[in-house]
Design an enzyme around this catalytic site. Structure first.
Site, PDB file in Angstrom:
ATOM      1  N   HIS A  51     -44.164  11.520   0.409  1.00  0.00           N
ATOM      2  CA  HIS A  51     -44.878  10.675   1.372  1.00  0.00           C
ATOM      3  C   HIS A  51     -46.155  10.117   0.749  1.00  0.00           C
ATOM      4  CE1 HIS A  51     -42.328  12.643   4.440  1.00  0.00           C
ATOM      5  NE2 HIS A  51     -42.558  11.550   5.148  1.00  0.00           N
TER       6      HIS A  51
ATOM      7  N   LYS B 274     -50.914  11.388   4.156  1.00  0.00           N
ATOM      8  CA  LYS B 274     -50.230  12.330   5.050  1.00  0.00           C
ATOM      9  C   LYS B 274     -50.944  13.683   5.038  1.00  0.00           C
ATOM     10  CE  LYS B 274     -45.740  14.001   6.546  1.00  0.00           C
ATOM     11  NZ  LYS B 274     -46.067  13.730   7.958  1.00  0.00           N
TER      12      LYS B 274
HETATM   13  N1  LIG Z   1     -41.456  11.214  14.103  1.00  0.00           N
HETATM   14  C1  LIG Z   1     -41.466  10.141  13.301  1.00  0.00           C
HETATM   15  O1  LIG Z   1     -40.480   9.381  13.204  1.00  0.00           O
HETATM   16  C2  LIG Z   1     -42.715   9.824  12.552  1.00  0.00           C
HETATM   17  C3  LIG Z   1     -43.798  10.632  12.704  1.00  0.00           C
HETATM   18  N2  LIG Z   1     -44.988  10.293  12.121  1.00  0.00           N
HETATM   19  C4  LIG Z   1     -46.112  11.161  12.455  1.00  0.00           C
HETATM   20  O2  LIG Z   1     -46.985  10.458  13.336  1.00  0.00           O
HETATM   21  C5  LIG Z   1     -48.316  10.932  13.181  1.00  0.00           C
HETATM   22  C6  LIG Z   1     -49.245   9.766  12.938  1.00  0.00           C
HETATM   23  O3  LIG Z   1     -48.927   9.171  11.716  1.00  0.00           O
HETATM   24  P1  LIG Z   1     -49.731   7.890  11.184  1.00  0.00           P
HETATM   25  O4  LIG Z   1     -49.639   6.791  12.186  1.00  0.00           O
HETATM   26  O5  LIG Z   1     -49.270   7.651   9.800  1.00  0.00           O
HETATM   27  O6  LIG Z   1     -51.223   8.480  11.159  1.00  0.00           O
HETATM   28  P2  LIG Z   1     -52.603   7.694  11.320  1.00  0.00           P
HETATM   29  O7  LIG Z   1     -53.656   8.659  10.866  1.00  0.00           O
HETATM   30  O8  LIG Z   1     -52.515   6.358  10.686  1.00  0.00           O
HETATM   31  O9  LIG Z   1     -52.734   7.482  12.884  1.00  0.00           O
HETATM   32  C7  LIG Z   1     -52.999   8.514  13.790  1.00  0.00           C
HETATM   33  C8  LIG Z   1     -53.722   7.883  14.951  1.00  0.00           C
HETATM   34  O10 LIG Z   1     -53.890   8.861  15.975  1.00  0.00           O
HETATM   35  C9  LIG Z   1     -55.240   8.797  16.391  1.00  0.00           C
HETATM   36  N3  LIG Z   1     -55.695  10.025  17.027  1.00  0.00           N
HETATM   37  C10 LIG Z   1     -55.915  11.227  16.465  1.00  0.00           C
HETATM   38  N4  LIG Z   1     -56.384  12.066  17.399  1.00  0.00           N
HETATM   39  C11 LIG Z   1     -56.437  11.351  18.569  1.00  0.00           C
HETATM   40  C12 LIG Z   1     -56.866  11.639  19.901  1.00  0.00           C
HETATM   41  N5  LIG Z   1     -57.341  12.851  20.204  1.00  0.00           N
HETATM   42  N6  LIG Z   1     -56.788  10.672  20.861  1.00  0.00           N
HETATM   43  C13 LIG Z   1     -56.334   9.441  20.552  1.00  0.00           C
HETATM   44  N7  LIG Z   1     -55.948   9.101  19.296  1.00  0.00           N
HETATM   45  C14 LIG Z   1     -55.991  10.050  18.331  1.00  0.00           C
HETATM   46  C15 LIG Z   1     -56.013   8.492  15.130  1.00  0.00           C
HETATM   47  O11 LIG Z   1     -57.312   8.045  15.450  1.00  0.00           O
HETATM   48  P3  LIG Z   1     -58.549   8.297  14.430  1.00  0.00           P
HETATM   49  O12 LIG Z   1     -58.374   7.243  13.391  1.00  0.00           O
HETATM   50  O13 LIG Z   1     -59.725   8.108  15.306  1.00  0.00           O
HETATM   51  O14 LIG Z   1     -58.383   9.686  13.889  1.00  0.00           O
HETATM   52  C16 LIG Z   1     -55.126   7.401  14.550  1.00  0.00           C
HETATM   53  O15 LIG Z   1     -55.366   6.159  15.154  1.00  0.00           O
HETATM   54  C17 LIG Z   1     -48.244  11.964  12.055  1.00  0.00           C
HETATM   55  O16 LIG Z   1     -48.111  13.248  12.598  1.00  0.00           O
HETATM   56  C18 LIG Z   1     -46.976  11.564  11.297  1.00  0.00           C
HETATM   57  O17 LIG Z   1     -46.411  12.605  10.564  1.00  0.00           O
HETATM   58  C19 LIG Z   1     -45.134   9.184  11.351  1.00  0.00           C
HETATM   59  C20 LIG Z   1     -44.065   8.355  11.143  1.00  0.00           C
HETATM   60  C21 LIG Z   1     -42.763   8.613  11.714  1.00  0.00           C
HETATM   61  O1  LIG Z   2     -46.524  10.862   8.136  1.00  0.00           O
HETATM   62  C1  LIG Z   2     -45.605  10.034   7.900  1.00  0.00           C
HETATM   63  O2  LIG Z   2     -45.825   8.942   7.372  1.00  0.00           O
HETATM   64  C2  LIG Z   2     -44.237  10.384   8.291  1.00  0.00           C
HETATM   65  N1  LIG Z   2     -44.069  11.448   9.001  1.00  0.00           N
HETATM   66  C3  LIG Z   2     -42.843  11.958   9.500  1.00  0.00           C
HETATM   67  C4  LIG Z   2     -42.573  13.302   8.886  1.00  0.00           C
HETATM   68  O3  LIG Z   2     -43.495  14.137   8.819  1.00  0.00           O
HETATM   69  O4  LIG Z   2     -41.442  13.555   8.488  1.00  0.00           O
HETATM   70  C5  LIG Z   2     -41.711  10.973   9.423  1.00  0.00           C
HETATM   71  C6  LIG Z   2     -41.737  10.058   8.251  1.00  0.00           C
HETATM   72  O5  LIG Z   2     -41.192  10.692   7.140  1.00  0.00           O
HETATM   73  C7  LIG Z   2     -43.123   9.475   7.966  1.00  0.00           C
END
Ligand SMILES: NC(=O)C1=CN([C@@H]2O[C@H](COP(=O)(O)OP(=O)(O)OC[C@H]3O[C@@H](n4cnc5c(N)ncnc54)[C@H](OP(=O)(O)O)[C@@H]3O)[C@@H](O)[C@H]2O)C=CC1
Ligand SMILES: O=C(O)C1=N[C@H](C(=O)O)C[C@H](O)C1
Length: 269
Positions: A158, A162
């Site tokens: 990743h 991450k």
């Molecule tokens: N299940 C799936 O298919 C996938 C899962 N993911 C998961 O999604 C999550 C987010 O990934 P990603 O978008 O890359 O991460 P980012 O860090 O880019 O985004 C996370 C967002 O959540 C916000 N956030 C954190 N805490 C809070 C809160 N208490 N209230 C409101 N907003 C909050 C952050 O704000 P701030 O900037 O202020 O911290 C930020 O805007 C991870 O756990 C990742 O592993 C990602 C891709 C696919």
């Molecule tokens: O954090 C990410 O970017 C992603 N998170 C998910 C994971 O933890 O598997 C899904 C995807 O691989 C991207």
């Protein structure tokens, strides 16, 4: 348009949050009715479309989730575990479907999701893409067909930002392998080897994580036998696959009974 399900995106300024805003507004299947960020986020009070550098979308980013959830039929949440469990309680209060993409969830977080799911639909998966969920089913079948002379290793890569490891997807794939083999993942899991580890324990399921650059997400499930290897691989090149899966889950969840669901339920796999 007014009849389409209303969706709130939490963590709207994040990598996945922005992808979700684009996917929902372009879908023609749902309306974006709210965007949530936490206190101190620079997007608060701004129109989310303008904050993303485009045209206004008529949705102002707020740090007050409950009124936003109360206007919605679904909440799509890719944030952080501590935030997700709070959102789960509020989404249940608002009787909105809660789609959870957040990874790094520990048993205590799952217990909070279970509690919220007594009153509302929660759909949670470490990966929302069709390809990875198919890969998980294939992993389960291959593991069921092979004995423990075949060593199972899950290798994931990743981007450098991450924060959790192994990835949610790697754990999903490990769980599928463990189910196929008829063992408990907690007992078989070996993660992040370092130093004098000793020889590999027969029947263990190993995890290795690579972090670097802008890698969207790559997962290999390796079955290593004597004289041959099987590798099942998924490569994500664009985050829209996760956003499309999450939107599909939000729509599927409408009218389902309260409870915990995953993407296998949504996709009928
Ligand atoms: N299940 C799936 O298919 C996938 C899962 N993911 C998961 O999604 C999550 C987010 O990934 P990603 O978008 O890359 O991460 P980012 O860090 O880019 O985004 C996370 C967002 O959540 C916000 N956030 C954190 N805490 C809070 C809160 N208490 N209230 C409101 N907003 C909050 C952050 O704000 P701030 O900037 O202020 O911290 C930020 O805007 C991870 O756990 C990742 O592993 C990602 C891709 C696919
Ligand atoms: O954090 C990410 O970017 C992603 N998170 C998910 C994971 O933890 O598997 C899904 C995807 O691989 C991207």
């Amino acid at each position: 348009m007014e009849n389409l399900p209303g969706i709130v995106v939490t963590g709207a300024s994040g990598r996945m949050g922005q992808m979700l805003v684009k996917t929902i507004t372009a879908s023609g299947k749902a309306r974006l009715v709210g965007c949530v960020e936490r206190a101190g986020n620079p997007w608060l009070g701004r129109d989310v479309g303008e904050a993303m550098g485009g045209a206004a979308l008529g949705v102002t980013v707020t740090d007050d989730p409950l009124p936003a959830f109360a206007r919605a039929q679904a909440v799509i949440d890719f944030t952080a575990p501590a935030a997700t469990v709070e959102f789960a309680a509020l989404a249940a209060q608002a009787r909105a479907v809660h789609v959870v993409g957040t990874t790094g969830l520990e048993p205590a977080h799952h217990a909070r999701l279970d509690a919220a799911a007594r009153h509302a639909v929660i759909i949670q998966a470490g990966n929302m893409s069709l390809g990875v969920n198919l890969l998980a089913r294939m992993t389960q079948k291959v593991a069921a067909a092979l004995d423990a002379d075949w060593d199972i290793e899950v290798i994931e890569a990743h981007h450098r930002m991450k924060v959790d490891a192994p990835s949610g997807t790697a754990l999903m794939l490990g769980q599928a392998a463990a189910e196929g083999r008829g063992v408990a993942l907690e007992a078989a899991k070996v993660s992040g080897r370092d130093g004098i580890t000793g020889a590999r324990e027969r029947g263990s399921i190993g995890f290795s994580a690579v972090r670097g650059g802008d890698i969207v997400g790559e997962h290999d499930v390796l079955f290593a036998g004597e004289g041959e290897r099987i590798i099942l691989r998924h490569v994500a090149t664009d985050r829209t696959i996760f956003a499309r899966g999450a939107l599909r889950a939000a729509l599927w969840g409408q009218g389902q009974k309260p409870g915990r669901y995953d993407m296998m339920d949504v996709l009928g796999l």
